[in-house]
Design a protein around this motif. Structure first.
Motif, PDB file in Angstrom:
ATOM      1  N   TYR A  33       6.503  -4.228   6.426  1.00 59.91           N
ATOM      2  CA  TYR A  33       7.118  -3.715   5.208  1.00 59.91           C
ATOM      3  C   TYR A  33       6.022  -3.358   4.207  1.00 59.91           C
ATOM      4  O   TYR A  33       4.992  -4.036   4.124  1.00 59.91           O
ATOM      5  CB  TYR A  33       8.032  -4.773   4.586  1.00 59.91           C
ATOM      6  CG  TYR A  33       9.190  -5.187   5.455  1.00 59.91           C
ATOM      7  CD1 TYR A  33       9.056  -6.238   6.365  1.00 59.91           C
ATOM      8  CD2 TYR A  33      10.421  -4.550   5.366  1.00 59.91           C
ATOM      9  CE1 TYR A  33      10.119  -6.631   7.165  1.00 59.91           C
ATOM     10  CE2 TYR A  33      11.493  -4.942   6.161  1.00 59.91           C
ATOM     11  CZ  TYR A  33      11.336  -5.982   7.055  1.00 59.91           C
ATOM     12  OH  TYR A  33      12.389  -6.369   7.836  1.00 59.91           O
ATOM     13  N   TYR A  37       4.947  -2.444  -6.461  1.00 55.66           N
ATOM     14  CA  TYR A  37       5.372  -3.248  -7.588  1.00 55.66           C
ATOM     15  C   TYR A  37       4.780  -2.654  -8.859  1.00 55.66           C
ATOM     16  O   TYR A  37       3.680  -2.085  -8.861  1.00 55.66           O
ATOM     17  CB  TYR A  37       4.891  -4.695  -7.444  1.00 55.66           C
ATOM     18  CG  TYR A  37       5.753  -5.571  -6.571  1.00 55.66           C
ATOM     19  CD1 TYR A  37       5.570  -5.622  -5.189  1.00 55.66           C
ATOM     20  CD2 TYR A  37       6.747  -6.356  -7.124  1.00 55.66           C
ATOM     21  CE1 TYR A  37       6.364  -6.442  -4.396  1.00 55.66           C
ATOM     22  CE2 TYR A  37       7.538  -7.187  -6.336  1.00 55.66           C
ATOM     23  CZ  TYR A  37       7.346  -7.216  -4.980  1.00 55.66           C
ATOM     24  OH  TYR A  37       8.128  -8.022  -4.200  1.00 55.66           O
ATOM     25  N   LEU A  47       9.808  -5.012  -8.529  1.00 58.96           N
ATOM     26  CA  LEU A  47       9.750  -4.166  -7.354  1.00 58.96           C
ATOM     27  C   LEU A  47      10.231  -2.759  -7.705  1.00 58.96           C
ATOM     28  O   LEU A  47      11.285  -2.594  -8.308  1.00 58.96           O
ATOM     29  CB  LEU A  47      10.627  -4.752  -6.245  1.00 58.96           C
ATOM     30  CG  LEU A  47      10.688  -3.956  -4.946  1.00 58.96           C
ATOM     31  CD1 LEU A  47       9.318  -3.925  -4.272  1.00 58.96           C
ATOM     32  CD2 LEU A  47      11.727  -4.554  -4.004  1.00 58.96           C
ATOM     33  N   ARG A  50      10.570  -0.029  -1.685  1.00 55.73           N
ATOM     34  CA  ARG A  50      10.117  -0.663  -0.442  1.00 55.73           C
ATOM     35  C   ARG A  50      10.320   0.314   0.708  1.00 55.73           C
ATOM     36  O   ARG A  50      11.173   1.198   0.649  1.00 55.73           O
ATOM     37  CB  ARG A  50      10.879  -1.948  -0.171  1.00 55.73           C
ATOM     38  CG  ARG A  50      12.286  -1.739   0.377  1.00 55.73           C
ATOM     39  CD  ARG A  50      12.910  -3.028   0.707  1.00 55.73           C
ATOM     40  NE  ARG A  50      13.022  -3.758  -0.550  1.00 55.73           N
ATOM     41  CZ  ARG A  50      14.049  -4.426  -1.008  1.00 55.73           C
ATOM     42  NH1 ARG A  50      15.036  -4.551  -0.350  1.00 55.73           N
ATOM     43  NH2 ARG A  50      14.082  -5.021  -2.127  1.00 55.73           N
ATOM     44  N   GLU A  52      10.429   0.222   5.081  1.00 58.87           N
ATOM     45  CA  GLU A  52      10.324  -0.457   6.374  1.00 58.87           C
ATOM     46  C   GLU A  52       9.552   0.451   7.323  1.00 58.87           C
ATOM     47  O   GLU A  52       9.872   1.640   7.440  1.00 58.87           O
ATOM     48  CB  GLU A  52      11.711  -0.747   6.949  1.00 58.87           C
ATOM     49  CG  GLU A  52      12.514  -1.765   6.171  1.00 58.87           C
ATOM     50  CD  GLU A  52      13.375  -1.157   5.077  1.00 58.87           C
ATOM     51  OE1 GLU A  52      14.288  -1.846   4.606  1.00 58.87           O
ATOM     52  OE2 GLU A  52      13.140  -0.006   4.690  1.00 58.87           O
ATOM     53  N   PHE A  91       0.992  -2.030  -8.200  1.00 62.50           N
ATOM     54  CA  PHE A  91       0.390  -2.705  -7.053  1.00 62.50           C
ATOM     55  C   PHE A  91       1.104  -2.292  -5.771  1.00 62.50           C
ATOM     56  O   PHE A  91       2.330  -2.304  -5.699  1.00 62.50           O
ATOM     57  CB  PHE A  91       0.494  -4.226  -7.190  1.00 62.50           C
ATOM     58  CG  PHE A  91      -0.326  -4.812  -8.295  1.00 62.50           C
ATOM     59  CD1 PHE A  91       0.250  -5.106  -9.527  1.00 62.50           C
ATOM     60  CD2 PHE A  91      -1.674  -5.085  -8.111  1.00 62.50           C
ATOM     61  CE1 PHE A  91      -0.503  -5.662 -10.553  1.00 62.50           C
ATOM     62  CE2 PHE A  91      -2.431  -5.639  -9.131  1.00 62.50           C
ATOM     63  CZ  PHE A  91      -1.846  -5.917 -10.358  1.00 62.50           C
ATOM     64  N   ARG A  95       3.697  -6.568   3.860  1.00 61.93           N
ATOM     65  CA  ARG A  95       4.231  -7.820   4.399  1.00 61.93           C
ATOM     66  C   ARG A  95       4.394  -7.685   5.905  1.00 61.93           C
ATOM     67  O   ARG A  95       4.877  -6.664   6.387  1.00 61.93           O
ATOM     68  CB  ARG A  95       5.568  -8.177   3.758  1.00 61.93           C
ATOM     69  CG  ARG A  95       6.131  -9.517   4.265  1.00 61.93           C
ATOM     70  CD  ARG A  95       7.321  -9.941   3.438  1.00 61.93           C
ATOM     71  NE  ARG A  95       8.526  -9.195   3.737  1.00 61.93           N
ATOM     72  CZ  ARG A  95       9.415  -9.545   4.673  1.00 61.93           C
ATOM     73  NH1 ARG A  95       9.210 -10.614   5.401  1.00 61.93           N
ATOM     74  NH2 ARG A  95      10.493  -8.818   4.858  1.00 61.93           N
ATOM     75  N   ASP A  98       9.236  -9.629  10.311  1.00 56.03           N
ATOM     76  CA  ASP A  98      10.058 -10.828  10.168  1.00 56.03           C
ATOM     77  C   ASP A  98       9.713 -11.893  11.194  1.00 56.03           C
ATOM     78  O   ASP A  98       9.858 -13.081  10.915  1.00 56.03           O
ATOM     79  CB  ASP A  98      11.542 -10.468  10.305  1.00 56.03           C
ATOM     80  CG  ASP A  98      12.023  -9.615   9.148  1.00 56.03           C
ATOM     81  OD1 ASP A  98      13.065  -8.966   9.302  1.00 56.03           O
ATOM     82  OD2 ASP A  98      11.353  -9.611   8.102  1.00 56.03           O
ATOM     83  N   ASN A 103       5.387 -14.679   5.566  1.00 56.21           N
ATOM     84  CA  ASN A 103       5.967 -13.549   4.849  1.00 56.21           C
ATOM     85  C   ASN A 103       5.326 -13.390   3.471  1.00 56.21           C
ATOM     86  O   ASN A 103       5.946 -12.901   2.544  1.00 56.21           O
ATOM     87  CB  ASN A 103       7.485 -13.657   4.750  1.00 56.21           C
ATOM     88  CG  ASN A 103       7.930 -14.971   4.163  1.00 56.21           C
ATOM     89  OD1 ASN A 103       7.180 -15.621   3.441  1.00 56.21           O
ATOM     90  ND2 ASN A 103       9.141 -15.369   4.474  1.00 56.21           N
ATOM     91  N   LYS A 104       4.085 -13.789   3.373  1.00 57.84           N
ATOM     92  CA  LYS A 104       3.375 -13.583   2.113  1.00 57.84           C
ATOM     93  C   LYS A 104       3.122 -12.105   1.913  1.00 57.84           C
ATOM     94  O   LYS A 104       3.080 -11.306   2.858  1.00 57.84           O
ATOM     95  CB  LYS A 104       2.035 -14.329   2.153  1.00 57.84           C
ATOM     96  CG  LYS A 104       1.054 -13.765   3.166  1.00 57.84           C
ATOM     97  CD  LYS A 104      -0.215 -14.596   3.241  1.00 57.84           C
ATOM     98  CE  LYS A 104      -1.182 -14.028   4.269  1.00 57.84           C
ATOM     99  NZ  LYS A 104      -2.359 -14.899   4.465  1.00 57.84           N
ATOM    100  N   LEU A 105       2.940 -11.728   0.660  1.00 52.37           N
ATOM    101  CA  LEU A 105       2.582 -10.366   0.320  1.00 52.37           C
ATOM    102  C   LEU A 105       1.061 -10.248   0.221  1.00 52.37           C
ATOM    103  O   LEU A 105       0.399 -11.132  -0.317  1.00 52.37           O
ATOM    104  CB  LEU A 105       3.214  -9.961  -1.009  1.00 52.37           C
ATOM    105  CG  LEU A 105       4.741  -9.874  -1.022  1.00 52.37           C
ATOM    106  CD1 LEU A 105       5.245  -9.643  -2.438  1.00 52.37           C
ATOM    107  CD2 LEU A 105       5.222  -8.775  -0.092  1.00 52.37           C
ATOM    108  N   PHE A 107      -1.700  -7.805  -1.384  1.00 49.40           N
ATOM    109  CA  PHE A 107      -1.748  -6.799  -2.437  1.00 49.40           C
ATOM    110  C   PHE A 107      -3.056  -6.029  -2.442  1.00 49.40           C
ATOM    111  O   PHE A 107      -4.105  -6.516  -2.025  1.00 49.40           O
ATOM    112  CB  PHE A 107      -1.610  -7.461  -3.811  1.00 49.40           C
ATOM    113  CG  PHE A 107      -0.230  -7.948  -4.134  1.00 49.40           C
ATOM    114  CD1 PHE A 107       0.160  -9.235  -3.806  1.00 49.40           C
ATOM    115  CD2 PHE A 107       0.678  -7.122  -4.781  1.00 49.40           C
ATOM    116  CE1 PHE A 107       1.423  -9.696  -4.117  1.00 49.40           C
ATOM    117  CE2 PHE A 107       1.949  -7.579  -5.098  1.00 49.40           C
ATOM    118  CZ  PHE A 107       2.322  -8.865  -4.764  1.00 49.40           C
ATOM    119  N   GLY A 108      -2.973  -4.812  -3.008  1.00 46.98           N
ATOM    120  CA  GLY A 108      -4.170  -4.081  -3.368  1.00 46.98           C
ATOM    121  C   GLY A 108      -4.629  -4.499  -4.755  1.00 46.98           C
ATOM    122  O   GLY A 108      -4.023  -5.375  -5.386  1.00 46.98           O
TER     123      GLY A 108
END
Lengths: 117, 116
Positions: A33, A37, A47, A50, A52, A91, A95, A98, A103-105, A107-108
């Motif tokens: 995913y 943000y 958010l 998103r 998929e 940002f 992720r 599943d 399931n941490k994000l 980030f840039g």
């Protein structure tokens, strides 16, 4: 390990114009995913949109849309008809799927968008 | 529905002191996450609670950081003793789901920690 890169520390756009924020990522996973943000000044991060990875169609949310290029591992955000309220830090985040171990994000470093009246 | 709240919003402490940050997730969200952003860098994951259990603490930098989640409700993140490199913004997030398209992490406003 997965990484997310935002190469534009700052961007500026005129009100009512269109701006594109860049994001590239690196992963060996095939199903994942991606998120954009937004954090307005002194406010909570929310958010925006998103995507998929298994979906070929680019996600859209009103004036916000993405250009998802899976082969190129690119995930840019386009803001159309920019408004003063769009000024914020943006940002890009990744992720894992599943079935992954976490399931941490991820980030840039963010892109600070200024909107000029 | 109240959002994720964090306390304090700012904290300035001296090197060697102890600081405790608090996060109250959205009611009903079993999943609670801590992240940190050091100035100018990316937001980095610290750990993830499912109710009161630590699901993933792979991002915790060292043993000076202690996170707890009493009774699966609010969480605290203690830094003891604080070092200069601990300065940054600490974000808390919560989510109801952990899988699927419905997954979304809701973020708090962050606690800005300055260690002098």
């Amino acid at each position: 390990a997965q990484t997310v890169t935002q190469s534009q520390p700052e961007m500026s756009v005129q009100e009512a114009e269109t701006v594109t924020l860049s994001c590239t990522y690196d992963t060996s996973e095939s199903d994942y995913y991606l998120f954009w943000y937004k954090q307005p000044p002194s406010r909570q991060m929310i958010l925006v949109i998103r995507q998929e990875a298994y979906k070929q169609q680019n996600a859209t949310e009103n004036r916000f849309s993405v250009n998802f290029q899976k082969a190129a591992k690119s995930f840019s955000l386009k803001i159309s008809d920019s408004q003063l309220g769009d000024a914020a830090m943006y940002f890009c985040a990744y992720r894992s799927p599943d079935y992954g171990a976490t399931n941490k994000l991820i980030f840039g470093t963010g892109t600070l968008l200024a909107v000029q009246p | 529905e109240a959002g994720v709240t964090q306390f304090p919003s700012h904290s300035v402490i001296e090197k060697g002191q102890t600081v405790t940050l608090r996060c109250d997730p959205i009611s009903g969200h079993d999943n609670l996450y801590w992240y940190r952003r050091v100035m100018g860098k990316e937001i980095k994951f610290l750990l993830h609670f499912v109710k009161e259990s630590k699901q993933d603490e792979s991002g915790m930098p060292n043993n000076r950081f202690l996170a707890e989640r009493t009774g699966g409700t609010y969480s605290t993140l203690k830094v003891q003793p604080a070092e200069l490199e601990d300065s940054g913004v600490y974000f808390c997030a919560s989510s109801r789901f952990i899988q699927g398209a419905a997954y979304e992490q809701y973020f708090g406003p962050g606690t800005r920690l300055t260690v002098t």
